[in-house]
Write an enzyme that holds these catalytic residues in place. Structure first.
Site, PDB file in Angstrom:
ATOM      1  N   HIS A 123      10.999   5.634 -53.190  1.00  0.00           N
ATOM      2  CA  HIS A 123      11.610   4.337 -52.923  1.00  0.00           C
ATOM      3  C   HIS A 123      12.197   3.774 -54.215  1.00  0.00           C
ATOM      4  CE1 HIS A 123       7.382   3.108 -54.027  1.00  0.00           C
ATOM      5  NE2 HIS A 123       8.070   2.302 -54.787  1.00  0.00           N
TER       6      HIS A 123
HETATM    7  P1  TYD Z   1       2.880   3.111 -50.771  1.00  0.00           P
HETATM    8  O1  TYD Z   1       4.047   2.180 -50.920  1.00  0.00           O
HETATM    9  O2  TYD Z   1       2.928   4.075 -49.647  1.00  0.00           O
HETATM   10  O3  TYD Z   1       2.662   3.886 -52.127  1.00  0.00           O
HETATM   11  P2  TYD Z   1       3.643   4.960 -52.825  1.00  0.00           P
HETATM   12  O4  TYD Z   1       4.890   4.228 -53.173  1.00  0.00           O
HETATM   13  O5  TYD Z   1       2.916   5.392 -54.046  1.00  0.00           O
HETATM   14  O6  TYD Z   1       3.857   6.082 -51.880  1.00  0.00           O
HETATM   15  O7  TYD Z   1       1.567   2.222 -50.665  1.00  0.00           O
HETATM   16  C1  TYD Z   1       0.396   2.701 -50.061  1.00  0.00           C
HETATM   17  C2  TYD Z   1      -0.309   1.558 -49.318  1.00  0.00           C
HETATM   18  O8  TYD Z   1      -0.782   0.568 -50.221  1.00  0.00           O
HETATM   19  C3  TYD Z   1       0.587   0.857 -48.324  1.00  0.00           C
HETATM   20  O9  TYD Z   1      -0.170   0.594 -47.160  1.00  0.00           O
HETATM   21  C4  TYD Z   1       0.923  -0.455 -48.986  1.00  0.00           C
HETATM   22  C5  TYD Z   1      -0.289  -0.700 -49.873  1.00  0.00           C
HETATM   23  N1  TYD Z   1       0.031  -1.436 -51.112  1.00  0.00           N
HETATM   24  C6  TYD Z   1      -0.432  -2.742 -51.262  1.00  0.00           C
HETATM   25  O10 TYD Z   1      -1.071  -3.320 -50.359  1.00  0.00           O
HETATM   26  N2  TYD Z   1      -0.164  -3.395 -52.430  1.00  0.00           N
HETATM   27  C7  TYD Z   1       0.536  -2.823 -53.425  1.00  0.00           C
HETATM   28  O11 TYD Z   1       0.725  -3.458 -54.481  1.00  0.00           O
HETATM   29  C8  TYD Z   1       1.008  -1.470 -53.261  1.00  0.00           C
HETATM   30  C9  TYD Z   1       1.790  -0.781 -54.336  1.00  0.00           C
HETATM   31  C10 TYD Z   1       0.734  -0.830 -52.084  1.00  0.00           C
END
Ligand code: TYD
Length: 134
Positions: free
Chosen positions: A49
């Site tokens: 992303h």
């Molecule tokens: P995700 O965006 O999938 O992580 P990555 O970009 O590393 O693949 O995030 C994983 C999960 O954590 C998703 O359910 C959202 C949650 N999350 C939060 O609640 N707060 C945050 O600050 C972040 C980064 C993720």
């Protein structure tokens, strides 16, 4: 494409090392959120992303991983393997994290609270956004 890696100054003595990070001093933004990844499975790729506004610093405080940065026209692979190095990722930059060692702890300092509406999770949408916001 310029890769900005900060090298933090450890306060080392005969007890070991200590790194302190302060907003606007060691980190170029106000730190509103901290999150970290650990126990990352072998072969896992994360991220995929970009952000419209968010700025981040990634520090692999234990173990190692790699980060692919993509600004829409150029890509760079940045290894993170030192607890005193921080990779700055500006807004409008696609990122993928991979090659995590089994002991990797990747900590992220972020300039904004979690806001799903700031994410661009579709690569073609990112390419359009990057072109419009060059
Ligand atoms: P995700 O965006 O999938 O992580 P990555 O970009 O590393 O693949 O995030 C994983 C999960 O954590 C998703 O359910 C959202 C949650 N999350 C939060 O609640 N707060 C945050 O600050 C972040 C980064 C993720």
């Amino acid at each position: 494409m310029q890769v900005i890696k900060y090298v933090f100054q450890p306060h080392g003595d005969d007890r070991g090392q200590l790194v302190a990070l302060e907003e606007f001093k060691d980190i170029p933004f106000n730190i509103k959120r901290v999150y970290y990844m650990y126990d990352t499975g072998e072969g896992v790729h994360r991220g995929f992303h970009a952000h419209k506004l968010l700025e981040q610093i990634l520090i692999c405080i234990h173990g190692s991983c790699k980060v692919l940065l993509d600004n829409g026209s150029e890509k760079k692979i940045v290894p993170l393997e030192k607890p005193y190095e921080g990779l700055y990722i500006a807004n409008n930059m696609w990122r993928e994290m991979y090659d995590f060692s089994s002991d990797a702890v990747l900590i992220v300092l972020a300039s904004q609270l979690y806001d799903e509406s700031d994410y661009i999770r579709d690569y073609d949408e990112f390419l359009n956004f990057a072109e419009e916001n060059k």
